[in-house]
Write a protein that holds these residues in place. Structure first.
Motif, PDB file in Angstrom:
ATOM      1  N   ASP A 120      -0.446   0.458   8.655  1.00 37.19           N
ATOM      2  CA  ASP A 120      -1.778  -0.112   8.887  1.00 37.19           C
ATOM      3  C   ASP A 120      -2.711   0.871   9.590  1.00 37.19           C
ATOM      4  OD1 ASP A 120      -0.934  -2.456   7.716  1.00 37.19           O
ATOM      5  OD2 ASP A 120      -0.479  -3.448   9.622  1.00 37.19           O
ATOM      6  N   THR A 121      -2.135   1.865  10.278  1.00 38.93           N
ATOM      7  CA  THR A 121      -2.941   2.823  11.040  1.00 38.93           C
ATOM      8  C   THR A 121      -3.582   3.893  10.171  1.00 38.93           C
ATOM      9  OG1 THR A 121      -0.909   4.068  11.465  1.00 38.93           O
ATOM     10  CG2 THR A 121      -1.652   2.533  13.184  1.00 38.93           C
ATOM     11  N   SER A 135      -5.762   4.600   6.654  1.00 38.23           N
ATOM     12  CA  SER A 135      -6.547   4.027   5.560  1.00 38.23           C
ATOM     13  C   SER A 135      -6.182   4.683   4.238  1.00 38.23           C
ATOM     14  CB  SER A 135      -8.042   4.213   5.825  1.00 38.23           C
ATOM     15  OG  SER A 135      -8.400   5.585   5.692  1.00 38.23           O
ATOM     16  N   ARG A 156       0.848  -1.190   0.000  1.00 34.83           N
ATOM     17  CA  ARG A 156       0.000   0.000   0.000  1.00 34.83           C
ATOM     18  C   ARG A 156       0.883   1.240   0.000  1.00 34.83           C
ATOM     19  NH1 ARG A 156      -2.256   0.539   4.785  1.00 34.83           N
ATOM     20  NH2 ARG A 156      -3.845   1.992   4.025  1.00 34.83           N
TER      21      ARG A 156
END
Length: 326
Positions: free
Chosen positions: A112-113, A115, A85
């Motif tokens: 991951d924190t 979006s 990502r």
């Protein structure tokens, strides 16, 4: 070879000049990765480029902020692989698309924190707030700040983050119905810029105390009078021109107003190299994880409704960020 839908303009003008074209997309070249976009950011500069206020070499793509997933890495790329990502804010025009090739050194990895939607709507605006609060002036507890356009995208982030750092923020807006958004972001008081006496209203709100820093994104209509709101030896930061280019200022005027400092700042200078970009983005992502910076998405528009997104932005019909979905 992949296929992508990409927004193209062949002339400057109204939102109707944008067309969504399907094109072949070659494999990424040396130092590039191919990204499948999951969320695309909108910024008012997109309107300036589309309309010709900031002319582009035509035909041209549009958009420079997005988040997505790496689908292929080109030769010589280290650090990114399919499935990663990523997000970017200055990888060249072309964010208004399903997928694109982009230089790997312009990408930031997403933790991951954060979006994809938060990254696409916060990276440009958040990195702007980051250099204003961390680099242009290191905001400290007790600082009094005047933030123009406090209900805008950058203004709300500035206000929230500065408040979390212990500063007191007085905001301004040019639309009374946006006052609540600025207050919700943490502003202690909000001044109406339509009032010709807004500098006096600012001083009334602070009990006569002037600002350590004035953050001015309005430009032509406010900059001269912003000088009257800065404390002696204070700083006035011009970082936008929503009302038009800021006027020229005689350096001696800064002396007469209290030995003030004046600067014109830009996100691009502060993120010109890969190391700085990723370090600044990590600082922003940390602030997001701590809740100091949040995303407020006002409306979502599919990519094939990009003209409607521009029309809504020009009409000032959206409070909060506009997000484009591929």
């Amino acid at each position: 070879m992949s296929v992508t839908r990409s927004v193209i303009i062949s002339q400057h003008g109204a939102p109707s000049v944008m067309t969504l074209e399907t094109r072949d997309l070659p494999a990424p070249g040396p130092g590039e990765v191919q990204i499948r976009h999951t969320a695309i950011g909108f910024n008012f500069v997109d309107i300036y480029q589309r309309s010709g206020v900031y002319p582009l070499a035509l035909p041209s793509s549009l958009g420079f902020e997005a988040a997505g997933v790496v689908v292929e890495a080109g030769p010589g790329v280290d650090g990114f692989k399919p499935g990663d990502r990523v997000a970017y804010v200055n990888a060249g025009l072309g964010a208004y698309a399903d997928r694109r090739n982009a230089p790997a050194d312009k990408l930031v990895p997403l933790p991951d924190t954060v979006s994809d939607e938060a990254a696409a709507t916060l990276l440009f605006k958040g990195l702007t707030a980051q250099f204003l609060l961390r680099k242009t002036h290191a905001v400290a507890p007790g600082d009094l700040l005047l933030v123009h356009s406090a209900a805008g995208g950058v203004g709300q982030i500035l206000t929230r983050w500065a408040t979390a750092l212990g500063a007191t923020v007085i905001g301004t807006t040019s639309s009374p119905h946006k006052k609540e958004a600025a207050l919700a972001a943490g502003a202690k008081a909000v001044i109406d810029l339509n009032d010709p006496a807004w500098p006096e209203a600012f001083l009334q709100a602070t009990g006569g105390r002037k600002a350590r820093v004035v953050y001015d994104a309005v430009g032509k209509d406010t900059l001269i009078r912003s000088l009257d709101c800065a404390a002696p030896f204070g700083l006035v930061v011009s970082y936008g021109g929503a009302s038009g280019p800021a006027p020229a200022i005689d350096p001696d005027l800064l002396n007469k107003k209290g030995g003030l400092f004046l600067t014109r700042a830009s996100i691009f200078a502060h993120n010109a190299d890969t190391a700085s970009l990723r370090a600044n983005a990590a600082d922003l992502f940390d602030a997001i994880a701590k809740g100091h910076v949040g995303v407020d998405i006002g409306r979502r528009f599919p990519l094939d409704q990009i003209a409607a997104a521009h029309e809504a932005a020009e009409a000032r019909a959206v409070i909060g960020a506009i997000l484009i979905t591929p």
